[in-house]
Design a protein around this motif. Structure first.
Motif, PDB file in Angstrom:
ATOM      1  N   UNK A 182       0.096   1.260  -7.035  1.00 30.91           N
ATOM      2  CA  UNK A 182      -0.140   0.994  -5.614  1.00 30.91           C
ATOM      3  C   UNK A 182      -0.725  -0.402  -5.414  1.00 30.91           C
ATOM      4  N   UNK A 183      -1.681  -0.761  -6.255  1.00 24.64           N
ATOM      5  CA  UNK A 183      -2.272  -2.100  -6.204  1.00 24.64           C
ATOM      6  C   UNK A 183      -1.192  -3.156  -6.428  1.00 24.64           C
ATOM      7  N   UNK A 184      -0.266  -2.873  -7.335  1.00 21.73           N
ATOM      8  CA  UNK A 184       0.760  -3.847  -7.707  1.00 21.73           C
ATOM      9  C   UNK A 184       1.686  -4.185  -6.541  1.00 21.73           C
ATOM     10  N   UNK A 185       2.024  -3.183  -5.711  1.00 18.99           N
ATOM     11  CA  UNK A 185       2.997  -3.486  -4.656  1.00 18.99           C
ATOM     12  C   UNK A 185       2.404  -3.551  -3.254  1.00 18.99           C
ATOM     13  N   UNK A 186       1.142  -3.145  -3.069  1.00 22.79           N
ATOM     14  CA  UNK A 186       0.559  -3.128  -1.723  1.00 22.79           C
ATOM     15  C   UNK A 186      -0.435  -4.252  -1.453  1.00 22.79           C
ATOM     16  N   UNK A 187      -0.918  -4.941  -2.495  1.00 21.23           N
ATOM     17  CA  UNK A 187      -1.851  -6.037  -2.244  1.00 21.23           C
ATOM     18  C   UNK A 187      -1.212  -7.042  -1.299  1.00 21.23           C
ATOM     19  N   UNK A 188      -1.948  -7.432  -0.279  1.00 23.18           N
ATOM     20  CA  UNK A 188      -1.451  -8.310   0.779  1.00 23.18           C
ATOM     21  C   UNK A 188      -0.106  -7.828   1.327  1.00 23.18           C
ATOM     22  N   UNK A 189      -0.024  -6.511   1.524  1.00 22.54           N
ATOM     23  CA  UNK A 189       1.172  -5.882   2.104  1.00 22.54           C
ATOM     24  C   UNK A 189       2.439  -6.254   1.345  1.00 22.54           C
ATOM     25  N   UNK A 190       2.307  -6.440   0.030  1.00 22.14           N
ATOM     26  CA  UNK A 190       3.472  -6.729  -0.787  1.00 22.14           C
ATOM     27  C   UNK A 190       4.043  -8.116  -0.605  1.00 22.14           C
ATOM     28  N   UNK A 191       3.328  -8.986   0.091  1.00 21.28           N
ATOM     29  CA  UNK A 191       3.854 -10.320   0.397  1.00 21.28           C
ATOM     30  C   UNK A 191       3.418 -11.336  -0.674  1.00 21.28           C
TER      31      UNK A 191
END
Length: 504
Positions: free
Chosen positions: A278-287
């Motif tokens: 989750x951290x890998x793809x959601x940090x800063x909304x995946x941007x």
């Protein structure tokens, strides 16, 4: 009503305005944050000319590395003093959450600039090589000298940090630089210019031109007096910059797109791996280009992992980025939001299962701004568009694998090679996988841990060259070999191989 502040450009130590303006819009509220000068090609030319004059004048490149480092450290001091202001500007211009802005977007920026100041003090700008005995006695000196004028073109997602990755080594090596921020997020870079001005950086050494990429960015990439271009952004734009730079054989560093494979081995600590995914793809909304957007799960643990993953995703708090308890903020723009939504719909049409999210967020706070919640697509095949193309949003595609060899093959089956991850309690097994993945960075049991002490960059179409690490200044210097003859006497040289002896 308070009028929004206006920011001019910074060229040759002066603040320069333009006839037209950009409006900087808060992606969480759609409110006007500030205006900035809308630079044109003539402003880019003016900035390059200022940088070239400064380089030829030599008051920066001829300073000792310690003197340059001292001024860079004073810039760091000014940025530390402005920490709260920089965090507020970051939140307002690109929607990052407060805790992420403090830790990564601003915190990393300041510490990484100090790293480059320290590197200026320790970098080997000159060393003596081996003594030569053939064909004559000689010794060599190898020098690292500044290139001259550098252009840094910076994206909107980590504007200050990625500017520092270009500015830091450029200044440490003695170059002069023109930075062009993305038109949506120029504010923190302009505050950086104020800090540099206050710290005593000579005029023309740093210039910031705010203008469209299609015109101003293209001009910087093609300008004959720019000898090095450093670009972070999409692979498509990176290719265009390479073409423009090739016209006069510039040095180019490109940090481009990614489609990071995140491999969970069968023995992984599932609780840690779920949070890591989750951290890998959601940090800063995946941007972020190095996000982990392809999750590879062993068939034997797929259902268990997905149940835990979706349950944990439901706990992510999306909302006001100014609230310290918010986990994920908005998407940068309505155009980017529409792009992400298109991919979510396309993935389902291609046969993926919508395992979590993927629907418009409801509530009063989501009536303004650009919002996409965490979205997980299951049962994805790596040949699907959503598994091959960079979405640049909080969208995870989940792929099953039968064997570790198959997982590695899937991980490498992409045009990108920027980042990857492996999760396992067996570090030797994880290292064995990491060695076989075609990627510039592989994290084991972690993600997003970019460190100034280690190089960062991509394989394949994720770019070329490396930023950060002890050799970062190599990309911003030219090597010069100086041959020093030790034979001294005419009869000990080899001139006679093409000249007759005296008296003939």
């Amino acid at each position: 009503m308070t009028q929004a502040p206006h920011y001019p450009m910074y060229i040759d130590g002066e603040w320069v305005d333009a006839a037209e303006r950009f409006e900087i819009i808060d992606p969480a509220t759609d409110e006007l944050v500030a205006t900035t000068a809308k630079g044109i090609v003539a402003d880019a030319d003016r900035a390059v000319a200022a940088a070239l004059r400064a380089h030829r004048r030599g008051d920066w490149r001829n300073m000792s590395p310690d003197e340059r480092a001292a001024i860079m450290s004073r810039i760091v001091e000014r940025l530390n003093e402005k920490m709260d202001e920089l965090v507020d500007l970051h939140i307002a211009e690109n929607g990052v959450t407060r805790k992420q802005a403090m830790a990564f977007h601003v915190g990393y920026s300041i510490s990484h600039l100090q790293y480059f100041a320290d590197l200026a003090r320790t970098y080997e700008f000159e060393h003596t090589g081996p003594v030569l005995s053939y064909p004559t006695s000689a010794v060599g000196v190898v020098r690292r000298e500044p290139i001259g004028v550098v252009a840094g073109i910076v994206p909107w997602n980590f504007p200050l940090l990625l500017a520092v990755w270009k500015l830091g080594p450029a200044l440490a090596a003695g170059n002069c630089i023109v930075l062009k921020p993305d038109e949506k997020t120029p504010l923190t870079l302009l505050e950086l210019a104020k800090a540099a001005d206050e710290a005593g950086l000579p005029p023309g050494v740093l210039n910031i031109v705010t203008g469209p990429g299609e015109t101003v960015g293209a001009r910087l990439a093609a300008h004959p007096d720019v000898r090095k271009v450093a670009f972070t952004g999409s692979t498509a734009v990176g290719k265009e910059i390479s073409k423009l730079a090739a016209e006069n054989v510039k040095k180019v560093t490109l940090e481009l797109g990614g489609k990071g494979p995140n491999i969970v081995l069968a023995d992984a600590d599932i609780e840690q791996a779920v949070d890591g995914a989750l951290f890998a793809f959601c940090l800063y909304a995946g941007q972020a280009c190095e996000s982990g957007t392809r999750l590879l799960l062993p068939e034997s643990r797929y259902d268990e992992f997905m149940d835990r993953l979706t349950a944990r995703a439901a706990q992510i708090r999306v909302g006001d980025p100014n609230d310290f308890d918010t986990d994920m903020g908005p998407i940068i723009s309505s155009e980017q939001k529409q792009r992400i939504e298109h991919y979510i719909e396309l993935g389902q049409k291609e046969g993926a299962t919508l395992a979590f999210g993927g629907k418009p967020l409801t509530g009063e706070q989501f009536e303004q701004g650009n919002w996409v919640g965490p979205t997980i697509l299951g049962d994805v095949d790596n040949s699907m568009t959503v598994a091959q193309e960079e979405i640049f949003g909080p969208v995870l595609v989940v792929i099953k694998y039968k064997t570790v060899a198959e997982a590695i093959a899937i991980a490498n089956d992409t045009e990108y090679g920027l980042s990857a991850g492996v999760w396992s309690v067996d570090i030797d097994a994880a290292l064995d996988v990491a060695r076989q993945i075609e990627s510039g960075t592989v994290w084991i049991n972690d993600w997003h841990m970019v460190n100034a002490l280690y190089p960062f960059g991509g394989y394949k179409q994720s770019g070329n060259g490396r930023e950060l690490g002890p050799h970062a200044l190599d990309e911003y210097t030219e090597q010069k070999f100086v041959h020093i003859d030790l034979a001294r006497k005419r009869e000990n040289k080899v001139f006679d191989m093409m000249l007759p002896e005296y008296g003939e």
